[in-house]
Design a protein around this motif. Structure first.
Motif, short mmCIF file in Angstrom:
data_model
loop_
_atom_site.label_atom_id
_atom_site.label_comp_id
_atom_site.label_asym_id
_atom_site.label_seq_id
_atom_site.Cartn_x
_atom_site.Cartn_y
_atom_site.Cartn_z
N ALA A 32 0.65 -1.26 -0.02
CA ALA A 32 0.07 -0.13 -0.25
C ALA A 32 0.91 1.38 -0.11
O ALA A 32 1.59 1.37 0.72
N ASP A 33 0.57 2.19 -0.70
CA ASP A 33 1.38 3.49 -1.03
C ASP A 33 0.50 4.60 -1.00
O ASP A 33 0.95 5.91 -1.37
N THR A 34 -0.78 4.42 -0.34
CA THR A 34 -1.62 5.84 -0.41
C THR A 34 -1.27 6.40 0.87
O THR A 34 -2.00 6.35 1.92
N ARG A 35 -0.33 7.39 0.90
CA ARG A 35 -0.02 7.89 1.99
C ARG A 35 -1.09 8.71 2.74
O ARG A 35 -1.90 9.48 1.92
N TRP A 84 4.13 2.19 6.84
CA TRP A 84 3.19 1.52 6.11
C TRP A 84 2.84 1.90 4.99
O TRP A 84 2.11 0.91 4.09
N PHE A 85 3.09 3.02 4.30
CA PHE A 85 2.64 3.53 3.17
C PHE A 85 3.92 3.83 2.34
O PHE A 85 3.97 4.84 1.64
N LEU A 86 4.89 3.21 2.48
CA LEU A 86 5.92 3.05 1.49
C LEU A 86 5.80 3.22 0.02
O LEU A 86 5.12 2.65 -0.70
N GLY A 87 6.71 4.27 -0.68
CA GLY A 87 6.51 4.16 -1.99
C GLY A 87 7.04 2.80 -2.73
O GLY A 87 8.14 2.23 -2.20
N ASN A 88 6.34 2.18 -3.69
CA ASN A 88 6.92 1.08 -4.38
C ASN A 88 7.99 1.36 -5.09
O ASN A 88 8.26 2.51 -5.77
N ILE A 89 8.95 0.26 -5.41
CA ILE A 89 10.13 0.39 -6.23
C ILE A 89 9.96 -0.56 -7.41
O ILE A 89 9.76 -1.75 -7.08
N TRP A 90 10.29 -0.14 -8.55
CA TRP A 90 9.81 -0.90 -9.74
C TRP A 90 11.19 -1.04 -10.45
O TRP A 90 11.94 -0.03 -11.07
N GLU A 108 -16.33 -3.04 7.35
CA GLU A 108 -16.50 -2.09 6.42
C GLU A 108 -16.00 -0.38 6.94
O GLU A 108 -15.67 0.23 6.28
N GLY A 109 -16.12 -0.43 8.31
CA GLY A 109 -15.45 0.76 8.95
C GLY A 109 -14.07 0.80 9.33
O GLY A 109 -13.55 1.78 9.68
N LEU A 110 -13.44 -0.33 9.10
CA LEU A 110 -11.90 -0.54 9.34
C LEU A 110 -11.15 -0.87 8.33
O LEU A 110 -9.86 -1.05 8.61
N ALA A 111 -11.45 -0.59 7.05
CA ALA A 111 -10.64 -0.88 5.93
C ALA A 111 -10.97 0.01 4.70
O ALA A 111 -10.68 -0.12 3.66
N SER A 112 -10.82 1.54 5.08
CA SER A 112 -11.13 2.32 4.05
C SER A 112 -9.67 2.77 3.54
O SER A 112 -9.75 3.14 2.41
N ARG A 113 -8.60 2.47 4.22
CA ARG A 113 -7.22 2.91 3.83
C ARG A 113 -6.38 1.61 4.37
O ARG A 113 -5.64 1.94 5.10
N PRO A 114 -6.62 0.41 3.98
CA PRO A 114 -5.72 -0.61 4.61
C PRO A 114 -4.52 -0.67 4.21
O PRO A 114 -3.94 -0.14 3.21
N HIS A 143 -4.31 1.29 9.24
CA HIS A 143 -3.10 1.09 10.47
C HIS A 143 -3.80 1.39 11.83
O HIS A 143 -3.33 0.82 13.01
N ASP A 144 -4.77 2.18 12.19
CA ASP A 144 -5.28 2.72 13.34
C ASP A 144 -6.57 1.96 13.70
O ASP A 144 -7.17 2.24 14.67
#
Length: 319
Positions: free
Chosen positions: A106-109, A119-125, A166-172, A283-284
């Motif tokens: 996941a990379d949606t900071r 938890w939201f590190l940028g991906n490396i390709w 449903e309320g715990l995984a909006s930005r998992p 994360h929270d």
């Protein structure tokens, strides 16, 4: 006989008596092993094979090239050999796992560096395998959709009136590992007690595995049968629950304990590639365990997802 039941999501989606039977199968299978084989998963045909082809191109690169994308456990990029030992998660000291990994996540900071930088590190390709980025974007999107549907399935299997996730995984948070298990001819004989992946349970909510069968393949543990080879179905994905979902279930469902055997003398040229999607929650997210009679153990304390996961990731990181 196998400890892992096969369920068809299309039967569940259809509703009625067929769906009710699927829900009973899910609960029984989870109580027995924490594992399922899942058909009707909706992953586009041919996509996993395309990801594997690209991944094998990456793993075949010289080590000094792969080193440009090197990271540690929990990071993004190439996790080289000798850096991870999953057996430590359950307190078993083992030699390093016999694998290499390419990890994305996941990379949606969210704008908080203390969270984003963990938890939201940028991906490396890798530029040498340019198609891998597009393929993994499609694959992880399919895995995300499927994982949310599995959480809904699990809550229905416990006859809950609403889906608490449903309320715990909006930005998992999530990670997708491509694991390459090199052949015996490359590695030489394993050390005593060494595995491709040592015995452990996963840490999050659901793990979705697309795997190749092999002599040095996946084994699953149950109290009744001990270690047994996991069944393989080319039309199905292998799904297991992790420690976080087991905790939420009040330990009604055990986290699926498993391992991957070392390369075998009977198949010295065998190399395998597994695609492993680890799904978690925000994360929270505060996870409150189900009390009896649904849960098996009463009085378990609520946990925060990120704190719960971090201790386990640290345990398997060598060096």
């Amino acid at each position: 006989m196998t400890p892992i039941v096969t369920v068809d999501l299309d039967r569940w989606r259809a509703g009625g008596d067929a769906a009710a039977e699927v829900l009973r199968e899910v609960d029984a299978g989870m109580q027995r092993a924490g594992f399922l084989l899942v058909r009707g998963h909706g992953v586009p045909q041919g996509l996993p094979a395309a990801v594997r082809t690209a991944a094998r191109r990456f793993f075949a690169l010289p080590e000094d090239v792969k080193q440009r994308y090197a990271t540690s456990v929990g990071g993004r990029g190439w996790i080289g050999p000798g850096l991870e030992a999953n057996g430590y998660a359950e307190g078993t000291e083992t030699p390093p796992d016999l694998k290499e990994t390419f990890a994305v996540g996941a990379d949606t900071r969210i704008g908080d560096a203390t969270v984003d930088d963990v938890w939201f590190l940028g991906n490396i390709w890798p530029g040498e395998v340019a198609e891998l980025e597009i393929l993994m974007a499609a694959y992880t999107a399919a895995m995300h959709t499927l994982s949310d549907e599995l959480l809904a399935l699990f809550t229905q299997a416990l006859s809950l009136s609403r889906n608490p996730f449903e309320g715990l995984a909006s930005r998992p948070t999530w990670t997708c590992n491509i694991n390459w298990y090199p052949p015996l001819t490359d590695l030489g004989p394993p050390e005593p007690g060494q595995f491709r992946i040592g015995p452990h349970t996963d840490f999050g909510t659901v793990t979705v595995l697309d795997r190749e069968p092999g002599a040095g393949g996946l084994q699953v543990y149950t109290d009744e049968g001990g270690w047994e080879d996991a069944p393989y179905d080319p039309s199905a994905l292998t799904v297991n629950i992790g420690d976080l979902l087991a905790h939420w279930s009040g330990q009604r469902w055990p986290a699926g304990r498993h391992r991957v055997l070392p390369p075998q003398e009977s198949a010295p040229e065998e190399d395998l590639v597994s695609l492993i999607y680890f799904y978690e929650l925000d994360h929270d997210a505060r996870v409150t365990p189900l009390e009896p009679p649904i849960g098996k153990v009463g009085g378990l304390e609520p946990v925060i997802s990120a704190d719960f996961l971090r201790t386990r990731l640290d345990a398997i990181t060598l060096g």
